[in-house]
Write an enzyme that holds these catalytic residues in place. Sequence first.
Site, mmCIF file in Angstrom:
data_model
loop_
_atom_site.group_PDB
_atom_site.id
_atom_site.type_symbol
_atom_site.label_atom_id
_atom_site.label_comp_id
_atom_site.label_asym_id
_atom_site.label_seq_id
_atom_site.Cartn_x
_atom_site.Cartn_y
_atom_site.Cartn_z
ATOM 1 N N ASP A 147 0.820 -1.212 0.000
ATOM 2 C CA ASP A 147 0.000 0.000 0.000
ATOM 3 C C ASP A 147 0.854 1.263 0.000
ATOM 4 O O ASP A 147 2.083 1.208 0.136
ATOM 5 C CB ASP A 147 -0.979 -0.008 1.186
ATOM 6 C CG ASP A 147 -0.363 -0.573 2.469
ATOM 7 O OD1 ASP A 147 0.879 -0.521 2.597
ATOM 8 O OD2 ASP A 147 -1.105 -1.057 3.322
ATOM 9 N N ASP A 186 -8.110 -2.330 14.021
ATOM 10 C CA ASP A 186 -9.496 -2.467 13.552
ATOM 11 C C ASP A 186 -9.680 -3.684 12.637
ATOM 12 O O ASP A 186 -10.721 -3.851 12.021
ATOM 13 C CB ASP A 186 -9.963 -1.177 12.851
ATOM 14 C CG ASP A 186 -9.215 -0.903 11.539
ATOM 15 O OD1 ASP A 186 -8.319 -1.693 11.168
ATOM 16 O OD2 ASP A 186 -9.552 0.109 10.878
ATOM 17 N N HIS A 229 -7.837 -4.449 9.898
ATOM 18 C CA HIS A 229 -7.471 -4.327 8.482
ATOM 19 C C HIS A 229 -6.200 -5.117 8.153
ATOM 20 O O HIS A 229 -5.334 -5.310 9.000
ATOM 21 C CB HIS A 229 -7.345 -2.857 8.053
ATOM 22 C CG HIS A 229 -6.167 -2.105 8.599
ATOM 23 N ND1 HIS A 229 -6.267 -0.851 9.150
ATOM 24 C CD2 HIS A 229 -4.845 -2.413 8.675
ATOM 25 C CE1 HIS A 229 -5.073 -0.433 9.518
ATOM 26 N NE2 HIS A 229 -4.189 -1.365 9.245
ATOM 27 N N GLU A 245 -9.881 -1.586 4.966
ATOM 28 C CA GLU A 245 -10.563 -1.266 6.213
ATOM 29 C C GLU A 245 -11.834 -2.113 6.337
ATOM 30 O O GLU A 245 -12.298 -2.700 5.352
ATOM 31 C CB GLU A 245 -10.911 0.230 6.238
ATOM 32 C CG GLU A 245 -9.684 1.162 6.202
ATOM 33 C CD GLU A 245 -8.895 1.191 7.517
ATOM 34 O OE1 GLU A 245 -8.928 0.196 8.271
ATOM 35 O OE2 GLU A 245 -8.236 2.216 7.785
HETATM 36 C C1 F6R Z 1 1.181 -1.672 6.153
HETATM 37 C C2 F6R Z 1 -0.140 -2.262 6.219
HETATM 38 C C3 F6R Z 1 -0.954 -2.279 7.450
HETATM 39 C C4 F6R Z 1 -0.177 -2.546 8.722
HETATM 40 C C5 F6R Z 1 -1.087 -2.445 9.926
HETATM 41 C C6 F6R Z 1 -0.354 -2.684 11.221
HETATM 42 O O1 F6R Z 1 1.728 -1.818 4.871
HETATM 43 O O2 F6R Z 1 -0.557 -2.725 5.223
HETATM 44 O O3 F6R Z 1 -1.947 -3.265 7.326
HETATM 45 O O4 F6R Z 1 0.408 -3.816 8.653
HETATM 46 O O5 F6R Z 1 -1.661 -1.169 9.953
HETATM 47 O O6 F6R Z 1 0.541 -1.631 11.430
HETATM 48 P P1 F6R Z 1 1.695 -1.740 12.519
HETATM 49 O O7 F6R Z 1 2.548 -2.868 12.076
HETATM 50 O O8 F6R Z 1 2.427 -0.447 12.467
HETATM 51 O O9 F6R Z 1 1.018 -2.021 13.807
#
Ligand code: F6R
Length: 260
Positions: free
Chosen positions: A67, A136, A138, A143
């Site tokens: 992403d 959440d 995702h 989302e």
């Molecule tokens: C990042 C991504 C997100 C993160 C998620 C957890 O490329 O796709 O899904 O993996 O937001 O973020 P952290 O690892 O910072 O807790």
Amino acid sequence: MAEVVIVDTPEAAGTLVARHIAARVRDEPAFTLGVATGSTPLPVYAALARERAAGLDLSGVTAFALDEYVGLPEDHPESYHSVIRREVTEPLGLDPARVHVPDGDAATIATAGERYEAALDAHGGVDLQLLGIGTDGHVGFNEPGSSLASLTRIKTLTATTRADNARFFDSPDEVPTHCITQGIGTILRAGHLVLLAFGSGKADAIATAVEGPITASVPGSCIQLHRHVTVVVDEAAAAGFERAEYYRWVYEHKPAWQGL
Ligand code: F6R
């Protein structure tokens, strides 16, 4: 069922996953790694950098990121172009020409998803996709409510995700409102999914994704539709599992030939 591996620390998880990736790369130097950003995969990248220091050659590896934020210049320190360069491409010695990140340029965002899907298809897809999970639920930036068949496209970040990611920016208002993310359908095409979660803040999200119903309301639950998934968590993130003792038993009795 996803294989769930419970380890003591994020560092132990990083070592375990990096050893597996290193073995795959030794077998197939043109391996394709799906990379995630955020804090979670950092121990994997650190352990892979140690594998590199010990002689692993990653220069033939192709990487596709999950992403990118929409509207952040690529050279902004928190754009995922910058983060991937800093945390992955440079420390692992990847060839920058083989590292792909979705195009978050607001001016051309309407076609960016289609272009990224075409690049993934032309390359032949991802062998192993690293994933984190949002509080959440995702995965990628899909989302809650994201279609389980979705492809790479623009999404609007939830208030929870923007608050969670505010730690990377000078002020919460600077967190972009939109992103481009591989869809759930895109992620599910990878050959092997490795979903990591660390810390008590992720315990509910990971337990719901692994043991709850498959639903677009919990995008991480999409892993239950994939035939090869490894979930690696530390003890704190494992606190919400109902079947934790069974997962430990399965892993302790796993035939060595199975690998991850
Ligand atoms: C990042 C991504 C997100 C993160 C998620 C957890 O490329 O796709 O899904 O993996 O937001 O973020 P952290 O690892 O910072 O807790």
